[in-house]
Every structure is written in structure tokens, then in C-alpha cells.
Design a protein around this motif. Structure first.
Motif, PDB file in Angstrom:
ATOM      1  N   UNK A 125      48.627  38.956  28.642  1.00 56.69           N
ATOM      2  CA  UNK A 125      47.410  38.139  28.748  1.00 56.69           C
ATOM      3  C   UNK A 125      46.154  39.012  28.761  1.00 56.69           C
ATOM      4  N   UNK A 126      45.046  38.423  28.343  1.00 50.48           N
ATOM      5  CA  UNK A 126      43.745  39.082  28.328  1.00 50.48           C
ATOM      6  C   UNK A 126      43.152  39.008  29.742  1.00 50.48           C
ATOM      7  N   UNK A 127      42.978  40.149  30.379  1.00 55.05           N
ATOM      8  CA  UNK A 127      42.511  40.172  31.768  1.00 55.05           C
ATOM      9  C   UNK A 127      40.988  40.066  31.888  1.00 55.05           C
ATOM     10  N   UNK A 128      40.279  40.082  30.771  1.00 56.20           N
ATOM     11  CA  UNK A 128      38.814  40.003  30.860  1.00 56.20           C
ATOM     12  C   UNK A 128      38.356  38.643  31.389  1.00 56.20           C
ATOM     13  N   UNK A 129      39.234  37.628  31.356  1.00 57.85           N
ATOM     14  CA  UNK A 129      38.876  36.313  31.902  1.00 57.85           C
ATOM     15  C   UNK A 129      38.512  36.437  33.381  1.00 57.85           C
ATOM     16  N   UNK A 130      39.168  37.356  34.091  1.00 55.17           N
ATOM     17  CA  UNK A 130      38.883  37.531  35.515  1.00 55.17           C
ATOM     18  C   UNK A 130      37.568  38.285  35.729  1.00 55.17           C
ATOM     19  N   UNK A 133      35.023  37.911  33.755  1.00 52.77           N
ATOM     20  CA  UNK A 133      33.996  36.883  33.501  1.00 52.77           C
ATOM     21  C   UNK A 133      33.816  35.999  34.738  1.00 52.77           C
ATOM     22  N   UNK A 134      34.925  35.699  35.406  1.00 53.18           N
ATOM     23  CA  UNK A 134      34.848  34.875  36.616  1.00 53.18           C
ATOM     24  C   UNK A 134      34.062  35.611  37.707  1.00 53.18           C
ATOM     25  N   UNK A 135      34.329  36.892  37.859  1.00 52.69           N
ATOM     26  CA  UNK A 135      33.590  37.680  38.850  1.00 52.69           C
ATOM     27  C   UNK A 135      32.114  37.738  38.484  1.00 52.69           C
ATOM     28  N   UNK A 136      31.842  37.782  37.176  1.00 51.28           N
ATOM     29  CA  UNK A 136      30.453  37.811  36.720  1.00 51.28           C
ATOM     30  C   UNK A 136      29.695  36.549  37.088  1.00 51.28           C
ATOM     31  N   UNK A 137      30.434  35.459  37.303  1.00 51.01           N
ATOM     32  CA  UNK A 137      29.802  34.202  37.723  1.00 51.01           C
ATOM     33  C   UNK A 137      29.616  34.142  39.239  1.00 51.01           C
ATOM     34  N   UNK A 138      30.035  35.210  39.923  1.00 47.11           N
ATOM     35  CA  UNK A 138      29.859  35.246  41.371  1.00 47.11           C
ATOM     36  C   UNK A 138      30.904  34.480  42.150  1.00 47.11           C
ATOM     37  N   UNK A 139      32.059  34.205  41.518  1.00 50.02           N
ATOM     38  CA  UNK A 139      33.120  33.449  42.203  1.00 50.02           C
ATOM     39  C   UNK A 139      34.204  34.418  42.677  1.00 50.02           C
ATOM     40  N   UNK A 140      34.385  34.582  44.000  1.00 56.17           N
ATOM     41  CA  UNK A 140      35.442  35.460  44.508  1.00 56.17           C
ATOM     42  C   UNK A 140      36.826  34.853  44.237  1.00 56.17           C
ATOM     43  N   UNK A 141      37.845  35.705  44.138  1.00 54.98           N
ATOM     44  CA  UNK A 141      39.199  35.186  43.908  1.00 54.98           C
ATOM     45  C   UNK A 141      40.229  36.180  44.421  1.00 54.98           C
ATOM     46  N   UNK A 142      41.420  35.650  44.679  1.00 52.86           N
ATOM     47  CA  UNK A 142      42.575  36.436  45.107  1.00 52.86           C
ATOM     48  C   UNK A 142      43.751  36.009  44.258  1.00 52.86           C
ATOM     49  N   UNK A 143      44.645  36.954  43.959  1.00 52.02           N
ATOM     50  CA  UNK A 143      45.756  36.686  43.046  1.00 52.02           C
ATOM     51  C   UNK A 143      47.091  36.918  43.746  1.00 52.02           C
ATOM     52  N   UNK A 144      47.978  35.929  43.673  1.00 51.53           N
ATOM     53  CA  UNK A 144      49.289  36.006  44.321  1.00 51.53           C
ATOM     54  C   UNK A 144      50.392  36.118  43.262  1.00 51.53           C
ATOM     55  N   UNK A 145      51.368  36.994  43.522  1.00 48.59           N
ATOM     56  CA  UNK A 145      52.543  37.178  42.643  1.00 48.59           C
ATOM     57  C   UNK A 145      52.147  37.667  41.257  1.00 48.59           C
ATOM     58  N   UNK A 146      51.918  38.949  41.161  1.00 49.28           N
ATOM     59  CA  UNK A 146      51.533  39.561  39.894  1.00 49.28           C
ATOM     60  C   UNK A 146      50.520  40.640  40.167  1.00 49.28           C
ATOM     61  N   UNK A 147      50.371  41.570  39.240  1.00 53.37           N
ATOM     62  CA  UNK A 147      49.417  42.655  39.450  1.00 53.37           C
ATOM     63  C   UNK A 147      48.960  43.212  38.109  1.00 53.37           C
ATOM     64  N   UNK A 148      47.687  43.565  38.051  1.00 55.65           N
ATOM     65  CA  UNK A 148      47.159  44.272  36.888  1.00 55.65           C
ATOM     66  C   UNK A 148      46.119  45.270  37.365  1.00 55.65           C
ATOM     67  N   UNK A 149      46.248  46.535  36.972  1.00 54.59           N
ATOM     68  CA  UNK A 149      45.250  47.526  37.364  1.00 54.59           C
ATOM     69  C   UNK A 149      43.891  47.265  36.717  1.00 54.59           C
ATOM     70  N   UNK A 150      43.876  46.380  35.717  1.00 56.88           N
ATOM     71  CA  UNK A 150      42.628  46.071  35.017  1.00 56.88           C
ATOM     72  C   UNK A 150      41.754  45.084  35.793  1.00 56.88           C
ATOM     73  N   UNK A 151      42.325  44.441  36.810  1.00 57.60           N
ATOM     74  CA  UNK A 151      41.596  43.409  37.551  1.00 57.60           C
ATOM     75  C   UNK A 151      41.197  43.942  38.923  1.00 57.60           C
ATOM     76  N   UNK A 152      39.908  43.922  39.214  1.00 54.77           N
ATOM     77  CA  UNK A 152      39.397  44.407  40.497  1.00 54.77           C
ATOM     78  C   UNK A 152      39.334  43.246  41.490  1.00 54.77           C
ATOM     79  N   UNK A 153      40.428  43.045  42.195  1.00 53.46           N
ATOM     80  CA  UNK A 153      40.515  41.934  43.156  1.00 53.46           C
ATOM     81  C   UNK A 153      41.679  42.203  44.096  1.00 53.46           C
ATOM     82  N   UNK A 154      41.731  41.519  45.236  1.00 54.91           N
ATOM     83  CA  UNK A 154      42.900  41.645  46.116  1.00 54.91           C
ATOM     84  C   UNK A 154      44.105  40.918  45.506  1.00 54.91           C
ATOM     85  N   UNK A 155      45.256  41.572  45.540  1.00 58.73           N
ATOM     86  CA  UNK A 155      46.514  40.970  45.092  1.00 58.73           C
ATOM     87  C   UNK A 155      47.454  40.836  46.288  1.00 58.73           C
ATOM     88  N   UNK A 156      48.278  39.789  46.281  1.00 62.84           N
ATOM     89  CA  UNK A 156      49.268  39.567  47.338  1.00 62.84           C
ATOM     90  C   UNK A 156      50.619  39.320  46.669  1.00 62.84           C
TER      91      UNK A 156
END
Length: 346
Positions: free
Chosen positions: A129-134, A136-159
Motif C-alpha cells: 500500500x501507498x503510505x503517503x495517505x497517512x 496527508x492525514x497528518x498534514x490535515x492536523x488529524x492525529x492517529x494511531x495504528x494497531x496491528x501492522x507497522x511501516x517505518x515510512x509512517x511517523x505515528x505510534x503503532x500498537x
């Protein structure tokens, strides 16, 4: 208006002047006090002023891939309860085959002014998958957390649960029961949790059974995370001589039990089956399922804590929080062929 101010002030435990400042959007009011006033409005049945609704609604989006697998409703319940305790309102958005995609659900939640979004087993787990979607979401000022999965390309907390350790627990248990031909029924290879489960499985059979990577690859079947998918994968593994099957979900494990019975075999007398998740009610199947328990409670609460830290402006570390799973031994595993005892052992 005076009567209404007095009612709200009494309900919130603040002065009428403070209520007036909140309703008029004036500065100088603590966030907790502002929330108390807005909660009082809700309790008394007054509508929030339009300009305060989006900012103060306290909505948090939760996007899941589906609800057929009981582990997703279980996670949603834990996350929803944790959010509610913190004064937020969870908004569950579920993908459906041929229906809304993750991107469409994300856009819908952002349009509704959510304070943040928790993604469960989303595109962040898909290595194609294209990780740039995340981004773009951060660029809109919306915080997020991701469960079950990991990508070093995404700057966010993973669980995540420790998928590698989970498979090693399962293989160790089955090898201790005397099984020497153990198969793995798992999902599509492009997903991070699948790749990690494969790594853990291969390490387990190498350490416990002395199998090379080439030998262990022949004991892995990819399918869908469904009862039918588990049935197809396990059927092939059993036909190939496996006396034990480790499955990547409890739903797949139920399919594996069906596959064994279709071949005239008994579980656990002839074939042992291990699931993954410890979904609600799985202890009451026939036989009760031995499984690897995902620490759903701890993972869900950690995801909420990390998200609310992001919302509050003190971001959690942009790294992965990994939780240790637990082997739960029940009635679907027993001694391997030629071990003499067909009863359950550990």
C-alpha cells in the motif's frame, strides 16, 4: 437565558460568568472546565452553540476492516470504553466488501471534525500500500494511531502483539506434545503481521524440530482470514501429513477443525489445532480451542492513551508498542502420533 445559565452553572459546578465565557468562546477558561460546561449542556438537553460543536464534540474515529471476526468487535469495545471514560465519543467506521474503503471512511471522519483516528489492521499493515495517505492525514492536523501492522515510512505510534513470539509459543507447545510435522495456516503474504508470524514459525520449527527454511516453507499455506480460508489451508496441510496446524486467527482454526473432520480425523486425537486471538466464546467451541491470546485490553488502552497524548499536544513516541501474547491451552491440542497419550498435555 439567566435561568439557563444558572442551570448549566449548577450542573457544571462553576460560576454563571464562566458558563457565559465558554458559550461565547472567550479565552481564559481551562480545558477541563470548558469540557465540564459542555458536558452540562449535553446532560441538560441544551444544544451546543454551532461554533463549539465541531471543536468540542470530542469525536474519535475507529476504522476496522470488518466485524465478522470477533476480535474486531472485542477491540472496538475496549477502545470505545476507554474513549468514553476520557469524555470522547467513539465513531465506529467499518469497511465492507464493495462498500466504503479505508480512504473514504477516513475522509468522512475528517469531514465530521474528529479529534483523531485509530486504525485497526488497516492499509498500514499492507506492504504493497501507498503510505503517503497517512502523511496527508497528518498534514490535515488529524492525529492517529495504528494497531496491528507497522511501516517505518509512517511517523505515528503503532500498537501490535508480538506475532513472532506468538508463533514460537505455539510451535514450542506442539513440539513438546511430540508433533514433528507442524503446519502454519496464515493470511496473504503482503501483510506485516503475516510476515512476522512466518518468521516466528520458521524460527520455532528450526529450533524445536531442526527444520531448514526450505523445509519449513513447505509447511506454510496462505489463505483468507475466514473459516473457509482456514479450512482450505489446513486441508492442504493435513493432506501433506501435518499432525498439528497453527492458524493465524481463531476463525481459521475453526475451519481447520472442520477440514480435519472432513478427512475423517478427530481433533485433537489425530490432529491438533492452535488458533490466534482468543476471541470471545472461543473457549466454548467443540473442542474448546487452544489459542494464542492477543492482549486486547492492554493494546486497546495503549492505543487510546497514545492517541489522546497526540490530541493533547504531547505526542507519544513515533514507534511501535509491542505486547506479549499468551498461550491458552484448552482441548484442541494433544499428544502427537505415537506418543501413547491422546489426552491434553502441555
Amino acid at each position: 437565558m439567566t435561568a439557563r445559565l444558572a442551570d448549566i452553572a449548577a450542573q457544571a459546578g462553576v460560576s454563571e460568568a464562566t458558563v457565559s465565557r465558554v458559550l461565547n468562546g472567550k479565552p481564559g477558561v481551562a480545558a477541563a472546565t470548558r469540557e465540564s460546561v459542555l458536558a452540562a449542556l449535553d446532560v441538560l438537553g441544551y444544544e451546543r452553540p454551532v461554533r463549539l460543536r465541531q471543536r468540542s464534540a470530542g469525536l474519535v474515529g475507529l476504522i476496522t476492516p470488518e466485524l465478522d471476526n470477533p476480535i474486531f468487535p472485542a477491540l472496538a469495545q475496549v477502545i470505545g470504553q476507554a474513549l468514553t471514560r476520557q469524555g470522547y465519543t467513539p465513531v465506529l467506521a467499518t469497511q465492507t466488501p464493495g462498500g466504503s474503503t479505508e480512504d473514504e471512511l477516513t475522509e468522512m471522519l475528517v469531514d465530521r471534525g474528529v479529534a483523531g483516528i485509530i486504525f485497526v489492521s488497516g492499509l498500514h499493515a499492507d506492504t504493497t500500500a501507498d503510505m503517503t495517505r497517512y502523511d496527508r492525514l497528518r498534514g490535515k492536523g488529524v492525529p492517529y494511531v495504528l494497531i496491528n501492522g507497522f511501516s517505518p515510512k509512517v511517523q505515528a505510534p503503532f500498537v501490535s502483539p508480538d506475532d513472532r513470539a506468538a508463533m514460537q509459543l505455539a510451535v514450542t507447545h506442539l513440539a513438546a506434545l511430540g508433533h514433528t510435522r507442524i503446519g502454519l495456516a496464515v493470511g496473504p503474504k503482503r501483510f506485516v503481521p503475516v510476515l512476522r508470524k512466518i518468521e516466528g514459525f520458521q524460527r520455532g520449527v528450526r529450533e524445536r524440530l531442526g527444520l531448514s527454511q526450505e523445509e519449513s516453507e513447505k509447511l506454510i499455506q496462505h489463505s483468507l482470514y475466514t473459516l473457509e480460508g482456514g479450512q482450505a489451508a489446513a486441508g492442504a496441510l493435513i493432506s501433506a501429513g501435518c499432525t498439528a496446524v497453527v492458524c493465524a486467527s481463531d476463525m481459521m482454526a475453526l475451519g481447520a477443525i472442520r477440514a480435519a473432520r472432513q478427512q475423517g480425523l478427530l481433533v485433537p486425537k489425530d490432529v491438533s489445532v492452535v488458533g490466534f486471538d482468543d476471541s470471545p466464546l472461543i473457549a466454548f467451541t467443540d473442542p474448546p480451542l487452544t489459542t494464542i491470546r492477543q492482549p486486547v485490553q492492554a493494546m486497546g488502552q495503549a492505543a487510546v492513551r497514545a492517541l489522546l497524548e497526540e490530541v493533547g499536544g504531547t505526542p507519544a513516541p513515533h514507534s511501535e508498542f509491542v505486547f506479549m501474547p499468551e498461550l491458552v491451552v484448552r482441548g484442541s491440542t494433544a499428544s502427537g502420533p505415537g506418543q501413547g497419550n491422546s489426552g491434553q498435555n502441555t
